[in-house]
Design a protein around this motif. Structure first.
Motif, PDB file in Angstrom:
ATOM      1  N   PHE A 269      -1.014  -5.383  -7.109  1.00  0.00           N
ATOM      2  CA  PHE A 269       0.003  -6.037  -7.928  1.00  0.00           C
ATOM      3  C   PHE A 269       1.181  -6.370  -7.024  1.00  0.00           C
ATOM      4  N   GLY A 270       1.210  -7.605  -6.525  1.00  0.00           N
ATOM      5  CA  GLY A 270       2.247  -7.970  -5.570  1.00  0.00           C
ATOM      6  C   GLY A 270       2.033  -7.254  -4.248  1.00  0.00           C
ATOM      7  N   ASP A 271       3.102  -7.094  -3.495  1.00  0.00           N
ATOM      8  CA  ASP A 271       3.010  -6.433  -2.192  1.00  0.00           C
ATOM      9  C   ASP A 271       3.268  -4.938  -2.276  1.00  0.00           C
ATOM     10  N   GLU A 272       3.766  -4.475  -3.401  1.00  0.00           N
ATOM     11  CA  GLU A 272       4.262  -3.098  -3.461  1.00  0.00           C
ATOM     12  C   GLU A 272       3.312  -2.118  -4.134  1.00  0.00           C
ATOM     13  N   ASP A 273       2.604  -2.548  -5.184  1.00  0.00           N
ATOM     14  CA  ASP A 273       1.784  -1.628  -5.973  1.00  0.00           C
ATOM     15  C   ASP A 273       0.295  -1.884  -5.762  1.00  0.00           C
ATOM     16  N   HIS A 274      -0.418  -0.789  -5.496  1.00  0.00           N
ATOM     17  CA  HIS A 274      -1.863  -0.845  -5.308  1.00  0.00           C
ATOM     18  C   HIS A 274      -2.493   0.215  -6.203  1.00  0.00           C
ATOM     19  N   LEU A 275      -3.490  -0.187  -7.009  1.00  0.00           N
ATOM     20  CA  LEU A 275      -4.164   0.743  -7.912  1.00  0.00           C
ATOM     21  C   LEU A 275      -5.628   0.846  -7.517  1.00  0.00           C
ATOM     22  N   LEU A 276      -6.101   2.073  -7.322  1.00  0.00           N
ATOM     23  CA  LEU A 276      -7.511   2.344  -7.066  1.00  0.00           C
ATOM     24  C   LEU A 276      -8.077   3.094  -8.263  1.00  0.00           C
ATOM     25  N   VAL A 277      -9.271   2.660  -8.702  1.00  0.00           N
ATOM     26  CA  VAL A 277      -9.876   3.226  -9.905  1.00  0.00           C
ATOM     27  C   VAL A 277     -11.350   3.503  -9.649  1.00  0.00           C
ATOM     28  N   ASP A 278     -11.803   4.685 -10.056  1.00  0.00           N
ATOM     29  CA  ASP A 278     -13.231   5.008 -10.114  1.00  0.00           C
ATOM     30  C   ASP A 278     -13.585   5.097 -11.593  1.00  0.00           C
ATOM     31  N   VAL A 279     -14.196   4.036 -12.112  1.00  0.00           N
ATOM     32  CA  VAL A 279     -14.455   3.941 -13.545  1.00  0.00           C
ATOM     33  C   VAL A 279     -15.383   5.049 -14.021  1.00  0.00           C
ATOM     34  N   LYS A 280     -16.435   5.330 -13.250  1.00  0.00           N
ATOM     35  CA  LYS A 280     -17.427   6.322 -13.694  1.00  0.00           C
ATOM     36  C   LYS A 280     -16.833   7.718 -13.796  1.00  0.00           C
ATOM     37  N   VAL A 281     -16.089   8.116 -12.770  1.00  0.00           N
ATOM     38  CA  VAL A 281     -15.521   9.469 -12.759  1.00  0.00           C
ATOM     39  C   VAL A 281     -14.254   9.545 -13.592  1.00  0.00           C
ATOM     40  N   GLY A 282     -13.541   8.423 -13.702  1.00  0.00           N
ATOM     41  CA  GLY A 282     -12.300   8.422 -14.456  1.00  0.00           C
ATOM     42  C   GLY A 282     -11.094   8.828 -13.634  1.00  0.00           C
ATOM     43  N   THR A 283     -11.180   8.662 -12.319  1.00  0.00           N
ATOM     44  CA  THR A 283     -10.045   9.005 -11.455  1.00  0.00           C
ATOM     45  C   THR A 283      -9.316   7.734 -11.046  1.00  0.00           C
ATOM     46  N   TRP A 284      -8.051   7.888 -10.696  1.00  0.00           N
ATOM     47  CA  TRP A 284      -7.260   6.746 -10.265  1.00  0.00           C
ATOM     48  C   TRP A 284      -6.154   7.203  -9.319  1.00  0.00           C
ATOM     49  N   ALA A 285      -5.652   6.244  -8.561  1.00  0.00           N
ATOM     50  CA  ALA A 285      -4.522   6.504  -7.672  1.00  0.00           C
ATOM     51  C   ALA A 285      -3.662   5.253  -7.629  1.00  0.00           C
ATOM     52  N   LEU A 286      -2.372   5.431  -7.884  1.00  0.00           N
ATOM     53  CA  LEU A 286      -1.409   4.340  -7.813  1.00  0.00           C
ATOM     54  C   LEU A 286      -0.512   4.565  -6.612  1.00  0.00           C
ATOM     55  N   LEU A 287      -0.507   3.608  -5.689  1.00  0.00           N
ATOM     56  CA  LEU A 287       0.342   3.701  -4.504  1.00  0.00           C
ATOM     57  C   LEU A 287       1.451   2.666  -4.597  1.00  0.00           C
ATOM     58  N   ARG A 288       2.661   3.108  -4.283  1.00  0.00           N
ATOM     59  CA  ARG A 288       3.820   2.225  -4.370  1.00  0.00           C
ATOM     60  C   ARG A 288       4.645   2.362  -3.105  1.00  0.00           C
ATOM     61  N   ARG A 289       5.011   1.196  -2.560  1.00  0.00           N
ATOM     62  CA  ARG A 289       5.836   1.182  -1.361  1.00  0.00           C
ATOM     63  C   ARG A 289       7.310   1.105  -1.753  1.00  0.00           C
ATOM     64  N   THR A 290       8.088   1.976  -1.131  1.00  0.00           N
ATOM     65  CA  THR A 290       9.540   1.938  -1.284  1.00  0.00           C
ATOM     66  C   THR A 290      10.143   1.917   0.104  1.00  0.00           C
ATOM     67  N   GLY A 291      10.633   0.741   0.506  1.00  0.00           N
ATOM     68  CA  GLY A 291      11.101   0.602   1.876  1.00  0.00           C
ATOM     69  C   GLY A 291       9.941   0.723   2.833  1.00  0.00           C
ATOM     70  N   ASP A 292      10.033   1.654   3.781  1.00  0.00           N
ATOM     71  CA  ASP A 292       8.937   1.869   4.727  1.00  0.00           C
ATOM     72  C   ASP A 292       8.122   3.109   4.374  1.00  0.00           C
ATOM     73  N   LYS A 293       8.304   3.629   3.179  1.00  0.00           N
ATOM     74  CA  LYS A 293       7.588   4.824   2.727  1.00  0.00           C
ATOM     75  C   LYS A 293       6.643   4.471   1.588  1.00  0.00           C
ATOM     76  N   TRP A 294       5.591   5.283   1.465  1.00  0.00           N
ATOM     77  CA  TRP A 294       4.637   5.126   0.371  1.00  0.00           C
ATOM     78  C   TRP A 294       4.604   6.410  -0.449  1.00  0.00           C
ATOM     79  N   ARG A 295       4.476   6.242  -1.756  1.00  0.00           N
ATOM     80  CA  ARG A 295       4.246   7.365  -2.649  1.00  0.00           C
ATOM     81  C   ARG A 295       2.967   7.098  -3.434  1.00  0.00           C
ATOM     82  N   VAL A 296       2.281   8.187  -3.796  1.00  0.00           N
ATOM     83  CA  VAL A 296       1.033   8.059  -4.531  1.00  0.00           C
ATOM     84  C   VAL A 296       1.074   8.950  -5.764  1.00  0.00           C
ATOM     85  N   ARG A 297       0.615   8.399  -6.881  1.00  0.00           N
ATOM     86  CA  ARG A 297       0.444   9.168  -8.110  1.00  0.00           C
ATOM     87  C   ARG A 297      -1.029   9.104  -8.480  1.00  0.00           C
TER      88      ARG A 297
END
Length: 344
Positions: A269-297
């Protein structure tokens, strides 16, 4: 009706041109390329287009998803060289397509030793006509190439002109011990590579990736599942990311990530947000860039990005070996396994 001598002359003429490999004409097997060209780094494929539409039928824009493709002739020749066929070998080709590579195999080995399976009956019929015009009559089958064709097994070589997410067990079962499988292993994040595997007496297979960023359309049963409703990313565990999502822009790193998360799909989603999804297992990871740092939920029963980070960190520690360093092991009843060597 053709006189037998006319057919033989056409066959000899085509054979002489095939023998020159790089000078082999694609006519009439490929009448012309589609107006839209889909490229993936090494320009590994050209569209054939959307199921019922052949290249000659295209007028204007295309609004449907492509379902099959015509492989660039140079890649066909490279793969046939990688196949390492010898006189008397029996070959199964998965994905007849236009019949171009089928014709080359027929010239090299003889019609009786070549079996080719095409999932699309219309595409298969057009290929049969084109091959017959050149005097080639191999065993052509309209069906699911992932199931192979047991009637003509065992094969000394299996070659696939479609991508597969995993090597089908049927290919292992239908390959003679010591025989080889040449296929492109493709992940759902868009990275793939050509693999050459040797089948062993115990029914397993192993081998290496060959390099070159080879890409094919995935076999239809191996396409990723629909994402459906996206997860609620407000929930989950959040932390600072050791590795940012921009690592996935690199072809090799993305392949390594697919080893860690073989069923992961990536949305951006744009340059900042990246979403990874495993549909079968039901897991996900959302990565967001803030400046030169990344955070993951992350959410779900597993930590998707933790697994990817672990692989990427180890790969970097091992001096980022190329994909040709990866070894693939396949067994009939367990997931395929990939490891890499750090030795030169």
């Amino acid at each position: 009706m053709d006189h037998p001598g006319d057919v033989e002359n056409r066959r000899r003429s085509a054979g002489e041109q095939v023998h020159g490999a790089r000078h082999t004409p694609t006519q009439p097997l490929v009448i012309h390329y589609a107006q839209s060209i889909w490229q993936s780094n090494a320009a590994a494929r050209l569209l054939q287009i959307a199921g019922t539409i052949a290249p000659g039928d295209i007028r204007g824009r295309i609004f449907r998803e492509p379902t099959s493709s015509s492989t660039v002739p140079g890649l066909v020749l490279r793969m046939l060289e990688d196949l390492e066929v010898e006189d008397g070998m029996r070959v199964l080709e998965v994905g007849t397509g236009t019949g171009y590579s089928t014709a080359l195999l027929c010239h090299r080995l003889g019609d009786d030793l070549v079996t080719s399976v095409e999932v699309d009956p219309d595409v298969a019929a057009r290929a049969a006509t084109s091959l017959a015009q050149l005097g080639y009559v191999p065993h052509l089958v309209a069906g699911d190439g992932l199931a192979g064709h047991p009637d003509n097994a065992p094969y000394d070589r299996i070659i696939a002109t479609c991508g597969v997410h995993t090597i089908p067990a049927a290919w292992l079962a239908q390959t003679r011990p010591g025989g080889q499988i040449l296929a492109t292993l493709s992940g759902w994040m868009g990275s793939s590579e050509l693999a050459r595997l040797t089948v062993h007496e115990d029914g397993t297979a192993s081998g290496r990736l060959l390099g070159g960023q080879v890409s094919f359309m995935l076999a239809r049963p191996h396409l990723p599942p629909a994402l459906g409703m996206l997860p609620d990313t407000r929930d989950g565990y959040e932390r600072g990311a050791v590795v940012g999502a921009d690592i996935l822009d690199d072809w090799t790193a993305r392949f390594i990530a697919q080893i860690a998360a073989p069923r992961g799909q990536r949305l951006q989603f744009g340059d900042e947000d990246h979403l990874l999804v495993d549909v079968k297992v039901g897991t996900w990871a959302l990565l967001r860039r803030t400046g030169d740092k990344w955070r993951v939920r992350q959410g779900g029963p597993a930590r998707l990005w933790d697994d990817i980070e672990e692989h990427i960190v180890q790969w970097r520690h091992d001096c980022t070996p190329g994909l040709e360093k990866l070894r693939v092991t396949v067994t009939p009843d367990r997931p395929q396994h990939m490891t890499w060597s750090t030795r030169s």
